[in-house]
Structures are given as C-alpha cells and as structure tokens.
Design an enzyme around this catalytic site. Structure first.
Site, PDB file in Angstrom:
ATOM      1  N   CYS A 107      -7.981  29.137  11.473  1.00  0.00           N
ATOM      2  CA  CYS A 107      -6.617  29.631  11.237  1.00  0.00           C
ATOM      3  C   CYS A 107      -6.594  31.092  10.815  1.00  0.00           C
ATOM      4  O   CYS A 107      -5.577  31.768  10.981  1.00  0.00           O
ATOM      5  CB  CYS A 107      -5.916  28.772  10.188  1.00  0.00           C
ATOM      6  SG  CYS A 107      -6.751  28.742   8.576  1.00  0.00           S
ATOM      7  N   GLU A 160      -1.033  25.300   3.603  1.00  0.00           N
ATOM      8  CA  GLU A 160      -2.008  26.222   4.183  1.00  0.00           C
ATOM      9  C   GLU A 160      -1.814  26.191   5.688  1.00  0.00           C
ATOM     10  O   GLU A 160      -2.270  25.269   6.361  1.00  0.00           O
ATOM     11  CB  GLU A 160      -3.432  25.808   3.793  1.00  0.00           C
ATOM     12  CG  GLU A 160      -3.698  25.820   2.298  1.00  0.00           C
ATOM     13  CD  GLU A 160      -3.680  27.211   1.696  1.00  0.00           C
ATOM     14  OE1 GLU A 160      -3.723  28.193   2.464  1.00  0.00           O
ATOM     15  OE2 GLU A 160      -3.629  27.331   0.459  1.00  0.00           O
TER      16      GLU A 160
END
Length: 527
Positions: free
Chosen positions: A257, A223
């Site tokens: 993010c 991720e």
C-alpha cells in the site's frame, strides 16, 4: 517434508455473537488487565510464531508466491521482533504519567494520566502481508490489555489457517480468538458492539466499516492506501532513484500500500533514469522475474485481471516488462510512459508491479500534478537536493514520506505508521501500537485538607468572581494586533529564553560551563 497447512474453514455466522460475548466477558472480568498476564500471552505468541515458521513460510508461498526471504523479512521476523521490543518496553509504557502543564495551584491534586485498555477490539487484516498486518496490530492490542477477535483476510487462506492454529494453540482462547470467513462473516462481526475496530485494506471497504462503526460511536483505525507519488527532480541521482523505486515495486510483486503508484520525473533526467531502470532490472533478475524464486505472484485471479485491465486500458507505451501468465497469476514489473493524469494507470491505485512514468517540465508542475491526483496519499517519495525535497515535503501532504527512497519509513517497525485524510486515520507500530489501543485517562485525587481552598466554587457566588479571576487569570504577552510584547524584566529574568524552564536550562548550561572553565584554569595554574 513440507509443513502441514490446516484447512481454511469459515466460522459459522450464527456462532459469532457467542464468540464475541466470551471475549467481552473475559475483559469485564479484568482478566487481561494485569501486566504480567499480558506479557505471558505475548511471550507465548512469540513461540507460536517461532514453532510455526515453516508453516507460515509455506502458507505465504501458497497464497502470494512469497519467497522465504520476504516471508521472514516482512512477516515472521517482523512480528517476532515486535513482540520482543514490546515485552521489553511494556512496563514503562503502562506506567502512570505525570500530567504536563499543570499550574502550581492544581499540583496538590496529583494530576496524572492512566493508560487504560479500550476493551474488546476487532482487527481485520489484509492479504498482502497477511501475518504482519494481522498479528502486528494484535500485538499492540494485547499489550494494551484488550481482548481481541482477529479476522484475517480470506484472500490469503493458507496463512489465515496457520494464524488461527497459532492463536488457538498458544493463547488464552477466552481472550483471543480468530474468526474466518469473507463478506458474510465480516458483516456479522460488524453487527456486534466493539470498543475499537482496526482495519487494513481498501478505501471503499474502509468507508463501509467507518459508517457501520459510526452507528454505535465505535472508534476506528483505518490503514488504507492511495495514489502515492514519487517525484524525481533533474538534480536527483538517477541510479539510486531507479534501484530504490524498482525495489519498491518488486517487493511482494508490488502489492504494497505504501509503494509509489506513479512517478513524476523531470524530462531532463528521464533518459538516464530509464537506462538505470533497465540496468537494475537485469541485476535484480538476471534470468527474468518469472524464473526468479525471489519474485512473488498476484494474490487472486480477480486481482490479476484488474491489473491486466489497467494495462490494457492505458494509452501509454510499455518500455519495460509487460509479460503476463494468467495460470501462474504472474505479472512482470511493467514500466509505462503515460501522457496525462487521466490514464488508467494513474487514476486508480494499482497495488501491483506497474510503474507509470509521467514526465514533467519542472518541480512546480510535479507538485501541482501530485496535489491534483491525490492530495492526501499514504506515502510520498521525493528525490533531489535537500532544498528540493524540503520544498516537496512542505507543499505536499501524505501519511508518511521517505526522502530519496521507496517507503523506508514504513519498514521501520518502531516508527509510527498511518495515513492522513482519505488514506487512513490513526497510527500504530512500536509504542504507537500500545497508544492506538489505549485510553489516556486523566485522573486527579482531591485531598480533604483542600476543602477550604476550593470552597470558592460553591454557591452562593456573590463577591467571588473578582477573587477567582485574581487567582486564575493569565496575563497575555501579546497586544491587540497579535504582536508579542517585549518586556525587559521578563527577558532578564528568563535569561532571554521567554520561559522559566528555558531560563533554568540556560542557567544550568552557564553554570556547567563556568565549572568546566574553573577546572581548566586551575589545571593550567598547576602546570
């Protein structure tokens, strides 16, 4: 009275092999296989989070200046709700599945899919959401029946220490444990053999982990992040775009993010958008972001100086914000107009409260620039009409997307989340978390009475090929030019649907309509 925060202490690197060996031994002993065992451990984890709420809030405050609202919204309640959802769903998820698309000739073998745990897994968390991005994937790994070693981020040491206490005090230590440390300890962990490695963080570290895992063919979920674009067309609502994208950079001081890394905006709507940005800023933080208890801080001095350097090296013009305080690690939300894609605020993922804006002439230009800057970002945020946003979704790739919003898709705990290309691989959350840490094992059982039916597979093969082809060959419904052949018989038999399943569905629909019509006419006749 302030909550007690345990001391952060590195795990001795020389102790790591024995730590991993213990959890692997527990897995091989089938300890985590029973569903009831998994459920009990997940329920205990829930109460561990519940009982340590005050400590987790204080730890997030110490590490990131995170408000209690954000600590509950994005960390504590997120994980508690995830546990409740998983516990309610796990028995259904774990059931054997009837295998799809099985021809009738193989039905007697009972083809099915078993959900098997992968084994002993390593989860490496991140600092920006230190609870969610550590405990979140751990919930999925536990639900799937794996043993887990959790390595939280050393950049959020207070939160890491509280999580270690929770795991130690509430879970079975022979199956779930926490290793603390930085690069040396992570390196020592990666020297061990794992059945899965789950990592959240930067692309550079992701490459190191993937390379190391490849040496032992260990599967990984990565991720990562990316230069996520927001695209605002001239037909967008400037007020909604301003409020929603500003929130996307305010939450966690922009250390998200999935937040937009830059904004591409049609020049025609730029003045209205900037005016709405200023209004939203004043509304969200009437006394300024620094004085607000709702605005966080940059996690470390190193990250503070990295972000400061990006602003200092930019050739753009600061329109809003720009105030910094190194001692507090405070950076005000900063809006900068830039001239090109080579600006320091665009070429690198900021991971902070920086909002570079690049005006464009039209949607064609915006799509071209977004593709050039990063062809596979983690997120994509188009604002405009349905026709415009559909075109953006069709022509640009991304791990996920939120239309007319800032990363709403990433805020739904039960929606699968993950990157694409160099923004990550694999997905988790909700059922996807269970799938992430499970192996879908195909199983058949061949009954003894089938021996005469399957004897065609045994040598000698002389004279058997024609018989085998007659039994197994499928007839194509297309010609040599790739065009589908039209068959009137097939069209009639399938009621125009092209398949037996479609025909059954249409027949049922017609039957129900006929019954309803009959009942209607009978009622009318009685009146």
């Amino acid at each position: 009275m302030a909550a007690e925060i345990p001391e952060f202490a590195h795990t001795p690197a020389q102790a790591i092999p024995s730590v991993v060996n213990e959890v692997r031994t527990s897995f091989n002993a089938q300890k985590t296989k029973p569903l009831e065992y998994r459920l009990v451990q997940l329920r205990k984890l829930y109460w561990g989070l519940k009982d340590n709420e005050a400590a987790l809030v204080e730890a997030c405050k110490q590490d990131l200046g995170k408000s209690s609202f954000e600590a509950y919204l994005t960390e504590i309640d997120w994980c508690k709700n995830d546990i409740v959802f998983v516990c309610k769903s796990l028995k259904e998820w774990a059931k054997d599945e009837k295998a799809p698309d099985i021809p009738w000739t193989n039905a007697a073998l009972s083809p099915r899919i078993r959900k098997e745990p992968l084994g002993c897994v390593l989860i490496i968390g991140a600092y920006n959401f230190p609870v969610q991005l550590s405990i979140g994937p751990m919930i999925g790994a536990m639900a799937a029946g794996n043993t887990v070693v959790l390595k939280p981020s050393e950049n959020a040491p207070a939160t890491a220490a509280v999580m270690k206490r929770i795991v130690k005090d509430y879970l079975d230590p022979s199956c779930y444990t926490v290793v603390q440390g930085a690069i040396p300890e992570t390196t020592a962990l990666l020297e061990q053999k794992w059945d899965k490695v789950f990592y959240t963080g930067s692309g550079n570290v992701g490459k190191i982990i993937a390379k190391k895992a490849a040496e032992t063919l260990t599967p990984v979920t990565l991720e990562l992040g990316g230069q996520n674009p927001a695209i605002i067309t001239k037909n967008a609502d400037p007020r909604l775009a301003a409020r929603r994208l500003l929130w996307g950079k305010f939450l966690n001081a922009g250390q998200v993010c999935t937040s937009q890394n830059y904004i591409l905006i049609d020049k025609e709507i730029l003045p209205a958008f900037l005016a709405e940005l200023k209004k939203a800023m004043a509304e969200f933080y009437p006394d300024g972001a620094k004085a607000s208890p709702d605005y966080g801080r940059i996690v470390t001095q190193r990250q503070f100086h990295r972000l400061k350097g990006m602003i200092d090296n930019s050739r753009g013009k600061i329109l809003i914000g720009g105030t910094m305080d190194e001692r507090e690690r405070f950076i005000e939300p900063t809006v900068v107009i830039v001239d090109d894609t080579h600006d320091s605020l665009i070429v690198e993922e900021s991971f902070g409260p920086l909002i570079p804006i690049l005006p464009v002439n039209n949607l064609d230009e915006a799509i071209r620039i977004a593709r050039e800057v990063h062809s596979t970002p983690l997120g994509l945020y188009p604002f405009g009409t349905k026709k415009e946003t559909d075109r953006i979704l069709n022509e640009l790739r991304s791990g996920g997307a939120s239309v007319n919003d800032a990363y709403f898709h990433a805020s739904i705990p039960t929606l699968a989340f993950g990157g694409v290309g160099d923004s990550g691989q694999g997905a988790y959350r909700g059922k996807a978390s269970f799938d992430c840490f499970s192996h879908r094992r195909s199983v058949t059982t061949t009954p003894g009475w089938m021996e005469s039916l399957i004897s065609i597979r045994y040598p000698p093969y002389k004279g058997k090929l024609a018989k085998f082809q007659k039994m197994s060959a499928l007839t194509p419904n297309f010609d040599r030019n790739g065009k589908v052949k039209f068959s009137l018989i097939n069209y009639v038999l399938t009621l125009g649907s092209g398949s037996a399943k479609g025909a059954a569905t249409r027949f049922l629909a017609v039957l129900l309509a006929a019954i309803a019509y009959k009942q209607y006419t009978e009622r009318r006749a009685r009146l």
